[in-house]
Design a protein around this motif. Structure first.
Motif, mmCIF file in Angstrom:
data_model
loop_
_atom_site.group_PDB
_atom_site.id
_atom_site.type_symbol
_atom_site.label_atom_id
_atom_site.label_comp_id
_atom_site.label_asym_id
_atom_site.label_seq_id
_atom_site.Cartn_x
_atom_site.Cartn_y
_atom_site.Cartn_z
ATOM 1 N N VAL A 52 0.848 -1.200 0.000
ATOM 2 C CA VAL A 52 0.000 0.000 0.000
ATOM 3 C C VAL A 52 0.883 1.249 0.000
ATOM 4 N N LYS A 53 1.884 1.259 0.847
ATOM 5 C CA LYS A 53 2.813 2.397 0.916
ATOM 6 C C LYS A 53 3.634 2.494 -0.370
ATOM 7 N N LEU A 54 4.055 1.360 -0.901
ATOM 8 C CA LEU A 54 4.796 1.333 -2.155
ATOM 9 C C LEU A 54 3.981 1.990 -3.272
ATOM 10 N N ALA A 55 2.726 1.619 -3.394
ATOM 11 C CA ALA A 55 1.854 2.204 -4.422
ATOM 12 C C ALA A 55 1.647 3.694 -4.177
ATOM 13 N N GLU A 56 1.508 4.067 -2.930
ATOM 14 C CA GLU A 56 1.325 5.480 -2.570
ATOM 15 C C GLU A 56 2.550 6.310 -2.975
ATOM 16 N N ILE A 57 3.733 5.805 -2.670
ATOM 17 C CA ILE A 57 4.976 6.505 -3.028
ATOM 18 C C ILE A 57 5.105 6.588 -4.547
ATOM 19 N N TYR A 58 4.843 5.481 -5.214
ATOM 20 C CA TYR A 58 4.947 5.424 -6.680
ATOM 21 C C TYR A 58 4.017 6.457 -7.330
ATOM 22 N N LYS A 59 2.780 6.486 -6.889
ATOM 23 C CA LYS A 59 1.802 7.417 -7.474
ATOM 24 C C LYS A 59 2.166 8.867 -7.148
ATOM 25 N N SER A 60 2.602 9.100 -5.941
ATOM 26 C CA SER A 60 2.997 10.450 -5.546
ATOM 27 C C SER A 60 4.182 10.936 -6.371
ATOM 28 N N TYR A 61 5.180 10.074 -6.512
ATOM 29 C CA TYR A 61 6.372 10.460 -7.270
ATOM 30 C C TYR A 61 6.026 10.741 -8.732
ATOM 31 N N ASN A 62 5.194 9.906 -9.325
ATOM 32 C CA ASN A 62 4.824 10.112 -10.728
ATOM 33 C C ASN A 62 3.953 11.351 -10.924
ATOM 34 N N THR A 63 3.198 11.713 -9.917
ATOM 35 C CA THR A 63 2.371 12.921 -9.998
ATOM 36 C C THR A 63 3.202 14.180 -9.789
ATOM 37 N N ASN A 64 4.062 14.155 -8.764
ATOM 38 C CA ASN A 64 4.825 15.353 -8.379
ATOM 39 C C ASN A 64 6.198 15.451 -9.034
ATOM 40 N N LYS A 65 6.662 14.367 -9.636
ATOM 41 C CA LYS A 65 7.991 14.300 -10.276
ATOM 42 C C LYS A 65 9.134 14.524 -9.290
ATOM 43 N N LYS A 66 8.831 14.292 -8.018
ATOM 44 C CA LYS A 66 9.868 14.348 -6.986
ATOM 45 C C LYS A 66 9.377 13.572 -5.770
ATOM 46 N N LEU A 67 10.326 13.180 -4.933
ATOM 47 C CA LEU A 67 9.979 12.474 -3.714
ATOM 48 C C LEU A 67 9.607 13.482 -2.639
ATOM 49 N N LEU A 68 8.409 13.343 -2.111
ATOM 50 C CA LEU A 68 7.990 14.227 -1.023
ATOM 51 C C LEU A 68 8.718 13.819 0.251
ATOM 52 N N SER A 69 9.072 14.801 1.055
ATOM 53 C CA SER A 69 9.871 14.534 2.257
ATOM 54 C C SER A 69 9.177 13.570 3.216
ATOM 55 N N LYS A 70 7.846 13.542 3.212
ATOM 56 C CA LYS A 70 7.134 12.650 4.134
ATOM 57 C C LYS A 70 7.353 11.172 3.801
ATOM 58 N N TYR A 71 7.865 10.877 2.602
ATOM 59 C CA TYR A 71 8.083 9.485 2.196
ATOM 60 C C TYR A 71 9.533 9.019 2.326
ATOM 61 N N LYS A 72 10.437 9.898 2.713
ATOM 62 C CA LYS A 72 11.861 9.528 2.747
ATOM 63 C C LYS A 72 12.133 8.327 3.645
ATOM 64 N N SER A 73 11.581 8.314 4.831
ATOM 65 C CA SER A 73 11.825 7.183 5.734
ATOM 66 C C SER A 73 11.143 5.910 5.222
ATOM 67 N N ASP A 74 9.977 6.055 4.599
ATOM 68 C CA ASP A 74 9.291 4.893 4.038
ATOM 69 C C ASP A 74 10.092 4.281 2.893
ATOM 70 N N VAL A 75 10.684 5.141 2.064
ATOM 71 C CA VAL A 75 11.522 4.652 0.965
ATOM 72 C C VAL A 75 12.677 3.830 1.528
ATOM 73 N N GLN A 76 13.304 4.324 2.578
ATOM 74 C CA GLN A 76 14.435 3.601 3.162
ATOM 75 C C GLN A 76 13.992 2.268 3.762
ATOM 76 N N LYS A 77 12.848 2.266 4.449
ATOM 77 C CA LYS A 77 12.347 1.026 5.045
ATOM 78 C C LYS A 77 12.040 -0.017 3.967
ATOM 79 N N ILE A 78 11.359 0.416 2.912
ATOM 80 C CA ILE A 78 11.011 -0.507 1.825
ATOM 81 C C ILE A 78 12.279 -0.995 1.133
ATOM 82 N N ASN A 79 13.220 -0.096 0.909
ATOM 83 C CA ASN A 79 14.477 -0.480 0.267
ATOM 84 C C ASN A 79 15.232 -1.518 1.101
ATOM 85 N N ASP A 80 15.271 -1.321 2.405
ATOM 86 C CA ASP A 80 15.938 -2.275 3.292
ATOM 87 C C ASP A 80 15.284 -3.659 3.207
ATOM 88 N N LYS A 81 13.951 -3.687 3.193
ATOM 89 C CA LYS A 81 13.235 -4.965 3.094
ATOM 90 C C LYS A 81 13.441 -5.607 1.723
#
Length: 138
Positions: A52-81
């Motif tokens: 769910v978070k992965l899809a949220e980040i993906y959609k947000s990034y494709n809409t905004n063309k940048k990573l929103l700061s609120k997703y930085k820690s989520d990106v790291q957690k998903i990347n680690d997993k």
């Protein structure tokens, strides 16, 4: 009766075969892409990736063309997993690809089929999202 049969054959000959074939290719490509995307999503979920978070980040990034700061820690957690479970996820995806290849073998030389599949897979958050996460984490 012969006139009716002749009339039906005339009408059928007016239906473009390419249109029918293209419709079949589109249908098969859509169902093939769905198989790959659903299988990938199931593997990610099975390996404790927050899909769910992965899809949220993906959609947000494709809409905004940048990573929103609120997703930085989520990106790291998903990347680690993703890194932790890489071989298991790859194994699952390989099994999906094998199933896909067997089911759609007769279409694999058709460029329209492959192009449609590629378009769908490259715009799906579960198949394209992990690559985006890797890119954003670096």
């Amino acid at each position: 009766m012969k006139k009716l049969l002749f009339l039906i054959l005339c009408i059928l000959s007016l239906i473009p075969l390419k249109s029918i074939a293209q419709s079949d290719i589109d249908t098969k490509a859509t169902s093939g892409a769905k198989l790959i995307c659903d299988c990938t999503k199931a593997s990610l979920s099975k390996n404790n990736i927050d899909v769910v978070k992965l899809a949220e980040i993906y959609k947000s990034y494709n809409t905004n063309k940048k990573l929103l700061s609120k997703y930085k820690s989520d990106v790291q957690k998903i990347n680690d997993k993703l890194n932790l479970n890489y071989s298991t996820i790859e194994s699952d995806i390989y099994a999906c690809r094998s199933q896909f290849t067997q089911k759609y073998k007769s279409y694999l030389k058709n460029r329209d089929f492959l192009s449609k599949i590629e378009t769908i897979i490259n715009s799906n958050p579960y198949t394209a999202g992990p690559k985006l996460i890797k890119t954003l984490a670096n």
